[in-house]
Scaffold this active site. Structure first.
Site, mmCIF file in Angstrom:
data_model
loop_
_atom_site.group_PDB
_atom_site.id
_atom_site.type_symbol
_atom_site.label_atom_id
_atom_site.label_comp_id
_atom_site.label_asym_id
_atom_site.label_seq_id
_atom_site.Cartn_x
_atom_site.Cartn_y
_atom_site.Cartn_z
ATOM 1 C CG ASP A 8 22.470 58.855 69.997
ATOM 2 O OD1 ASP A 8 21.306 58.551 70.334
ATOM 3 O OD2 ASP A 8 23.007 59.923 70.311
ATOM 4 C CB CYS A 63 32.354 86.008 74.356
ATOM 5 S SG CYS A 63 31.145 86.033 73.009
ATOM 6 C CB THR A 67 31.240 67.158 65.959
ATOM 7 O OG1 THR A 67 29.949 67.670 65.615
ATOM 8 C CG2 THR A 67 32.298 67.983 65.246
ATOM 9 N N GLY A 97 24.711 63.870 76.620
ATOM 10 C CA GLY A 97 24.026 64.324 75.413
ATOM 11 C C GLY A 97 24.311 65.787 75.102
ATOM 12 N N GLY A 98 24.522 66.094 73.822
ATOM 13 C CA GLY A 98 24.674 67.479 73.387
ATOM 14 C C GLY A 98 26.051 68.086 73.549
ATOM 15 C CB VAL A 99 29.154 67.127 75.148
ATOM 16 C CG1 VAL A 99 28.422 67.414 76.447
ATOM 17 C CG2 VAL A 99 29.324 65.632 74.917
ATOM 18 C CD GLU A 102 27.941 74.378 80.130
ATOM 19 O OE1 GLU A 102 27.009 73.656 80.547
ATOM 20 O OE2 GLU A 102 27.823 75.185 79.197
#
Length: 347
Positions: free
Chosen positions: A57, A282, A33, A27-29, A241
């Protein structure tokens, strides 16, 4: 390997026989998009073919991604008429199923009526089951368009799935094989109990058995198509990550065990901050991202690993999706394409 695979999804977009493309990940990757971008590029590259993007979803985001309201029926995307979108609504679909079950017949003493009501009650994994029903419908449409059927059905060249987070997706992909076994057992049982059920239910059970046979044939076909690399592929989406990489590896192992084709990974939200000395945060985060990108390069040397940039705003609307999605086919170059990071239209 002696050569490195192209870091693009060009092989998928140019593939002429793919019927199903699944896009999944944690979720959230950026799954929505990515799936929207793939769908846009397919529609742009093959303007004479029809494509369908389905969100399975429960937290639907397609309407937000395209800045256009979608629902349970396929609707064309404004500005890209050969791409349609739909969002499966489990609650609405369950309500329809229960209504159909309650109207099964008017005899309150019919035991099959109670069975139908119970079956459409609180079923675990109903989101996945309803998504699978949608797949069966499109399999039926494919057959109708291939034959001489008079039914007005749209046969989509490719159907793209914007899937739920990993656990839901894996359950969904297990359904064809599970249902095929279950329906086979039910068919055996119905052969033994059929006469008794017909006596209890006034002969209406024959229709159910015929429908079960039809469903079993369609489920078998789905199972065959999902495990055929010429017809189906899975695109993994992640960020650079640890947790996301771990989830991606777990998902790939599961997909391989289902005999599904998976050879593409899209890595989203990359900073490309080599020349961004003014932002220490960054630079630090980009260093961390590079560490996991190096691990991916070792783990997935025989995969297409696509690196997508983190933008200054959200990717919303068909124009922004067209701009962003081109990096699925042509690798992002921070020197040449860096201005695009802040060049998206605010929606």
């Amino acid at each position: 390997m002696d050569f490195e695979l192209e870091p693009t999804l060009e092989s998928i977009v140019e593939h002429d026989s793919l019927k199903w493309i699944f896009v999944g990940g944690k979720g959230g990757v950026g799954k929505t998009t990515t799936s929207s971008s793939i769908a846009v590029q397919l529609a742009l590259s093959k303007p004479n073919d029809q494509f369908l993007l389905i969100s399975t979803d429960p937290a639907h985001n397609l309407s937000d991604a395209f800045c256009q309201k979608f629902g349970k029926d396929a609707r064309p995307v404004e500005g890209l008429p050969n791409l349609s979108c739909m969002e499966i609504d489990p609650e609405a679909a369950m309500s329809d199923l229960q209504q159909q079950a309650s109207q099964y017949n008017n005899d309150p003493s019919d035991p099959m009526k109670n069975i139908m009501n119970d079956m459409t009650g609180s079923i675990p994994g109903i989101d996945e089951a309803l998504s699978f029903m949608e797949v069966l419908k499109h399999i039926k449409n494919q057959k109708a368009s291939d034959g001489d059927s008079d039914e007005k059905t749209v046969a989509y060249k490719t159907i793209i799935f914007d899937t739920a987070p990993t656990g839901h997706t894996l359950r969904f992909l297990q359904l064809p094989a599970t249902l095929e076994k279950l329906l086979g057992k039910f068919k055996q049982l119905s052969g033994k109990l059929g006469p008794m059920l017909n006596m209890l239910g006034g002969g209406q059970q024959q229709d159910i058995f015929e429908k079960m046979n039809e469903i079993q044939k369609n489920v078998s076909e789905v199972n065959e198509q999902f495990t055929n690399p010429d017809l189906t592929t899975f695109v993994c989406v992640c960020i650079s990550e640890f947790l996301s990489l771990y989830e991606t590896e777990r998902m790939i192992q599961e997909l391989v065990s289902y005999n599904m084709d998976v050879n593409s990974i899209v890595v989203n939200q990359l900073l490309f901050a080599d020349n961004d000395g003014s932002c220490k945060r960054c630079a630090s985060r980009w260093k961390m991202q590079q560490k996991y990108l190096d691990q991916m390069a070792e783990l997935y040397e025989d995969y297409h690993v696509v690196k997508m940039p983190l933008l200054g705003t959200e990717v919303r609307g068909i124009d922004n999706l067209k701009k962003f999605s081109k990096f699925l086919l042509s690798p992002y170059d921070p020197e040449k394409d860096g201005s695009l990071v802040f060049d998206m239209e605010e929606k």
